[in-house]
Write an enzyme that holds these catalytic residues in place. Sequence first.
Site, mmCIF file in Angstrom:
data_model
loop_
_atom_site.group_PDB
_atom_site.id
_atom_site.type_symbol
_atom_site.label_atom_id
_atom_site.label_comp_id
_atom_site.label_asym_id
_atom_site.label_seq_id
_atom_site.Cartn_x
_atom_site.Cartn_y
_atom_site.Cartn_z
ATOM 1 C CE LYS A 30 -1.944 1.926 3.861
ATOM 2 N NZ LYS A 30 -2.449 3.340 3.015
ATOM 3 C CG ASP A 58 -4.572 4.457 1.233
ATOM 4 O OD1 ASP A 58 -5.735 5.242 1.524
ATOM 5 O OD2 ASP A 58 -4.205 4.213 2.221
ATOM 6 C CE LYS A 60 -7.597 6.682 3.973
ATOM 7 N NZ LYS A 60 -5.966 6.621 4.434
ATOM 8 C CG ASP A 63 -12.271 17.893 -5.503
ATOM 9 O OD1 ASP A 63 -13.073 19.048 -5.633
ATOM 10 O OD2 ASP A 63 -11.122 18.571 -5.488
ATOM 11 C CB THR A 117 -9.156 2.141 11.090
ATOM 12 O OG1 THR A 117 -7.880 2.292 9.974
ATOM 13 C CG2 THR A 117 -10.090 1.010 10.708
ATOM 14 N NE ARG A 207 1.391 3.372 12.896
ATOM 15 C CZ ARG A 207 -0.020 4.473 13.221
ATOM 16 N NH1 ARG A 207 0.330 5.717 14.353
ATOM 17 N NH2 ARG A 207 -0.688 4.643 13.349
#
Length: 226
Positions: A30, A58, A60, A63, A117, A207
């Site tokens: 990703k 990714d 997102k 608009d 999340t 992470r």
Amino acid sequence: MKLCVALDLESKKECLELAKSLKGLDIWLKIGMRAFYRDGINFINELKKIENFKIFLDLKLYDIPKTMADASFELAQIGVDMINLHASSGEAAMSAVIDRLNQAKTRPLVLAVTALTSFDDASFKSIYNENLNKAILHLAKISAKSGLDGVVCSAFESAQIKQAISNEFITLCPGIRPFGESKNDQKRVVSLELAKEQKADFIVIGRPIYQAKEPQNIIKQILKNI
Ligand code: C5P
């Protein structure tokens, strides 16, 4: 269930080193805002040279419909396998994106972010004045109605979304802490076991992998468990 490794590291060099160490593993990569804004399309080309990794870009999008359709067309030209936008951009924008992408022979999968999340019930309510779970189901339904392939949600909501829409409707779930690691800024955090039970199609992990001393070992343990 597929594992998608988030390349959110501090430098391009570190991202590429991690990617090199992941050659041959059955994973997706990703690329998020940090790496893409810093390293751009060349970075994706360099990753592809290491191995023909499946790539989720990714960014997102959020608009007006035309801008979203144009932007998603440009992202599709890069040759990535999955892109995303915010479901709260609405049905007109989501349909415009899918209509534009469907004009080509092939297109990336397009997912809609329901609720980040990093939101819990209270923080979601303070922004949208709406119940989190109810809103997520609604956002998933309008995404499906607009022709999207699936949603980004927490694994807590995955089974419920599939039940309301269909098993084939993809759920991609960040906020996974496979072995009880720190939540960091995430709120709706889920274990591997629960993600499996909830039939998540993809789990996204950043992470807990790239901050580990030996990321490859963690990934191998995750793959063994899924
Ligand atoms: O480090 P961590 O495992 O928390 O990383 C999660 C990744 O998933 C980050 O790259 C973050 O931008 C992304 N993401 C998320 N929640 C969403 C959508 C994407 O955490 N709803």
